[in-house]
Design a protein around this motif. Sequence first.
Motif, PDB file in Angstrom:
ATOM      1  N   TYR A  44       0.796  -1.296  -0.064  1.00 10.68           N
ATOM      2  CA  TYR A  44      -0.145  -0.016   0.056  1.00 10.68           C
ATOM      3  C   TYR A  44       0.786   1.360  -0.013  1.00 10.68           C
ATOM      4  O   TYR A  44       1.944   1.240   0.282  1.00 10.68           O
ATOM      5  N   PHE A  45       0.423   2.362  -0.219  1.00  7.85           N
ATOM      6  CA  PHE A  45       1.094   3.841  -0.316  1.00  7.85           C
ATOM      7  C   PHE A  45       0.048   4.762   0.271  1.00  7.85           C
ATOM      8  O   PHE A  45      -1.061   4.622   0.165  1.00  7.85           O
ATOM      9  N   ALA A  46       0.398   5.688   0.963  1.00 11.62           N
ATOM     10  CA  ALA A  46      -0.279   6.800   1.610  1.00 11.62           C
ATOM     11  C   ALA A  46       0.688   7.863   1.815  1.00 11.62           C
ATOM     12  O   ALA A  46       1.838   8.063   1.808  1.00 11.62           O
ATOM     13  N   ILE A  47      -0.320   9.196   2.030  1.00  9.01           N
ATOM     14  CA  ILE A  47       0.387  10.427   2.479  1.00  9.01           C
ATOM     15  C   ILE A  47       0.819  10.165   3.958  1.00  9.01           C
ATOM     16  O   ILE A  47       0.393   9.757   4.641  1.00  9.01           O
ATOM     17  N   GLY A  48       2.086  10.509   4.199  1.00  7.73           N
ATOM     18  CA  GLY A  48       2.726  10.379   5.556  1.00  7.73           C
ATOM     19  C   GLY A  48       3.078  11.590   6.064  1.00  7.73           C
ATOM     20  O   GLY A  48       3.773  12.299   5.602  1.00  7.73           O
ATOM     21  N   PHE A  49       2.538  11.922   7.121  1.00  8.30           N
ATOM     22  CA  PHE A  49       2.790  13.215   8.170  1.00  8.30           C
ATOM     23  C   PHE A  49       3.669  12.777   9.184  1.00  8.30           C
ATOM     24  O   PHE A  49       3.200  12.290  10.238  1.00  8.30           O
ATOM     25  N   PRO A  50       5.038  13.094   9.263  1.00  9.86           N
ATOM     26  CA  PRO A  50       5.685  12.659  10.439  1.00  9.86           C
ATOM     27  C   PRO A  50       5.426  13.260  11.572  1.00  9.86           C
ATOM     28  O   PRO A  50       5.283  14.548  11.868  1.00  9.86           O
ATOM     29  N   ASN A  51       5.810  12.466  12.620  1.00  9.16           N
ATOM     30  CA  ASN A  51       5.610  13.115  14.335  1.00  9.16           C
ATOM     31  C   ASN A  51       6.965  12.997  14.779  1.00  9.16           C
ATOM     32  O   ASN A  51       8.282  12.482  14.325  1.00  9.16           O
ATOM     33  N   ARG A  52       7.140  13.534  16.086  1.00 10.26           N
ATOM     34  CA  ARG A  52       8.348  13.943  16.485  1.00 10.26           C
ATOM     35  C   ARG A  52       8.960  12.172  16.973  1.00 10.26           C
ATOM     36  O   ARG A  52      10.195  12.350  17.360  1.00 10.26           O
ATOM     37  N   ALA A  53       8.297  11.333  17.031  1.00 12.45           N
ATOM     38  CA  ALA A  53       8.785  10.094  17.810  1.00 12.45           C
ATOM     39  C   ALA A  53       9.168   9.181  16.422  1.00 12.45           C
ATOM     40  O   ALA A  53       9.513   7.986  16.722  1.00 12.45           O
ATOM     41  N   GLY A  54       9.013   9.700  15.235  1.00 12.70           N
ATOM     42  CA  GLY A  54       9.253   8.577  14.099  1.00 12.70           C
ATOM     43  C   GLY A  54       8.430   8.122  13.515  1.00 12.70           C
ATOM     44  O   GLY A  54       8.380   7.240  12.719  1.00 12.70           O
ATOM     45  N   GLY A  55       6.962   8.089  14.118  1.00 11.07           N
ATOM     46  CA  GLY A  55       5.851   7.710  13.276  1.00 11.07           C
ATOM     47  C   GLY A  55       5.342   8.563  12.291  1.00 11.07           C
ATOM     48  O   GLY A  55       5.721   9.665  12.028  1.00 11.07           O
ATOM     49  N   TYR A  56       3.918   8.145  11.613  1.00  9.15           N
ATOM     50  CA  TYR A  56       3.549   9.012  10.641  1.00  9.15           C
ATOM     51  C   TYR A  56       2.009   8.855  10.723  1.00  9.15           C
ATOM     52  O   TYR A  56       1.369   7.804  11.410  1.00  9.15           O
ATOM     53  N   GLU A  57       1.243   9.832  10.624  1.00  8.20           N
ATOM     54  CA  GLU A  57      -0.159   9.864  10.301  1.00  8.20           C
ATOM     55  C   GLU A  57      -0.223   9.480   8.640  1.00  8.20           C
ATOM     56  O   GLU A  57       0.393  10.197   7.903  1.00  8.20           O
ATOM     57  N   LEU A  58      -0.983   8.571   8.421  1.00 10.16           N
ATOM     58  CA  LEU A  58      -1.293   8.162   7.150  1.00 10.16           C
ATOM     59  C   LEU A  58      -2.589   8.522   6.820  1.00 10.16           C
ATOM     60  O   LEU A  58      -3.543   8.038   7.382  1.00 10.16           O
ATOM     61  N   ARG A  59      -2.703   9.035   5.302  1.00 10.41           N
ATOM     62  CA  ARG A  59      -3.843   9.169   4.665  1.00 10.41           C
ATOM     63  C   ARG A  59      -3.805   8.958   3.357  1.00 10.41           C
ATOM     64  O   ARG A  59      -2.804   9.222   2.431  1.00 10.41           O
ATOM     65  N   ASN A  60      -4.845   8.110   2.848  1.00 15.36           N
ATOM     66  CA  ASN A  60      -5.099   8.356   1.344  1.00 15.36           C
ATOM     67  C   ASN A  60      -6.770   8.013   1.082  1.00 15.36           C
ATOM     68  O   ASN A  60      -7.394   8.310   2.018  1.00 15.36           O
ATOM     69  N   PRO A  61      -7.096   8.158  -0.195  1.00 18.13           N
ATOM     70  CA  PRO A  61      -8.620   8.190  -0.347  1.00 18.13           C
ATOM     71  C   PRO A  61      -9.278   7.229   0.404  1.00 18.13           C
ATOM     72  O   PRO A  61     -10.646   7.320   0.689  1.00 18.13           O
ATOM     73  N   PHE A  62      -8.593   6.082   0.882  1.00 19.08           N
ATOM     74  CA  PHE A  62      -9.274   4.877   1.445  1.00 19.08           C
ATOM     75  C   PHE A  62      -9.010   4.635   2.707  1.00 19.08           C
ATOM     76  O   PHE A  62      -9.594   3.638   3.586  1.00 19.08           O
ATOM     77  N   TYR A  63      -7.988   5.396   3.363  1.00 19.28           N
ATOM     78  CA  TYR A  63      -7.584   4.979   4.440  1.00 19.28           C
ATOM     79  C   TYR A  63      -7.186   6.120   5.310  1.00 19.28           C
ATOM     80  O   TYR A  63      -6.556   7.049   4.971  1.00 19.28           O
ATOM     81  N   LYS A  64      -7.366   6.073   6.685  1.00 24.74           N
ATOM     82  CA  LYS A  64      -7.016   6.997   7.709  1.00 24.74           C
ATOM     83  C   LYS A  64      -6.524   6.395   8.756  1.00 24.74           C
ATOM     84  O   LYS A  64      -7.388   5.615   9.631  1.00 24.74           O
ATOM     85  N   GLY A  65      -5.394   6.569   9.161  1.00 24.58           N
ATOM     86  CA  GLY A  65      -4.767   5.907  10.517  1.00 24.58           C
ATOM     87  C   GLY A  65      -3.355   6.340  10.706  1.00 24.58           C
ATOM     88  O   GLY A  65      -3.151   7.516  10.325  1.00 24.58           O
ATOM     89  N   CYS A  66      -2.455   5.527  11.528  1.00 29.25           N
ATOM     90  CA  CYS A  66      -1.324   5.996  12.002  1.00 29.25           C
ATOM     91  C   CYS A  66      -0.363   5.046  12.145  1.00 29.25           C
ATOM     92  O   CYS A  66      -0.831   3.629  12.250  1.00 29.25           O
ATOM     93  N   MET A  67       0.904   5.407  11.518  1.00 28.53           N
ATOM     94  CA  MET A  67       2.012   4.375  11.837  1.00 28.53           C
ATOM     95  C   MET A  67       2.642   4.571  13.110  1.00 28.53           C
ATOM     96  O   MET A  67       3.311   5.776  13.316  1.00 28.53           O
TER      97      MET A  67
END
Length: 291
Positions: A151-174
Amino acid sequence: MNIEQAKQIRLEDFLLSLGHLPVRHSGIKTWYYSPLRIERTPSFKVNTNRNLWYDYGLGKGGGIIELMMEMHHTRDISHILKLLVKQSPVSISMLSTTFRPLPSEPVFKNVEALPLSKPALLKYLAERCLDIAICQKYCREVHYSIKNKRYFAIGFPNRAGGYELRNPFYKGCMTPKDISIINTDDQQHECCVFEGFADFLSYLTFQQHNNSPFGSNSHQDFVVLNSVSNLRKAIPVLADYGSILTFLDNDKAGQDAHQRIATEYGDKVQNMSLFFPDFKDVNDFLCKSGR
């Protein structure tokens, strides 16, 4: 997805897909900070044997459907099931007729963070009225595998090294889940606080216009909560600023978060949601204002 299939989704996996991590375990009980409100002491319990939750602060509990009803403020079962199809970390085809706990293993594997360029993701951002160049500056294109599917998604990084993930079909967090801090200069006096990264990017998109409703200010730092449940992590970060502007959602959770910051820091906190009282959030304001 039907009701019986929905009930088989493991609450721990579902909460993880939304970025909510357990605070502690005690036998068959797992404790979280409530995903339904802001709290300092975790009082949201999941019974892993029965796959049920209970929020002691609200005095409410149930299964995944009841949780979704509370999260989305609706009793429309059909709507809830449609949302679960999009948000569930478990494929419908994997659901059996009886609930079976899934093995504990990393949800995301083979992770790659690349420059943001996929046409489908750029189209999604454009549909949300966001400036593409700004998005490419602050976001990454994250590729990952879940259960041997890519899969692939837009990733917005946080200060701990994780990502907020978004695409047209998914909203979640790594995971790890955390706040994001954008420092533009070591000497900044003012900090803007946003609930989600789309609101932060919407604010910067507004700033591209000479007639931004918030005025023009290039000398600000930014904190993105990535969920109001992260507010406790942001409070100490804001201590050194002389001015704090909150751009939080026009709902109870957002306004409760503003009040918590205002209680901590008093008159130096300004509620910027007063600039868009008829809109859900900054991105909704951007998309519907015709700017």
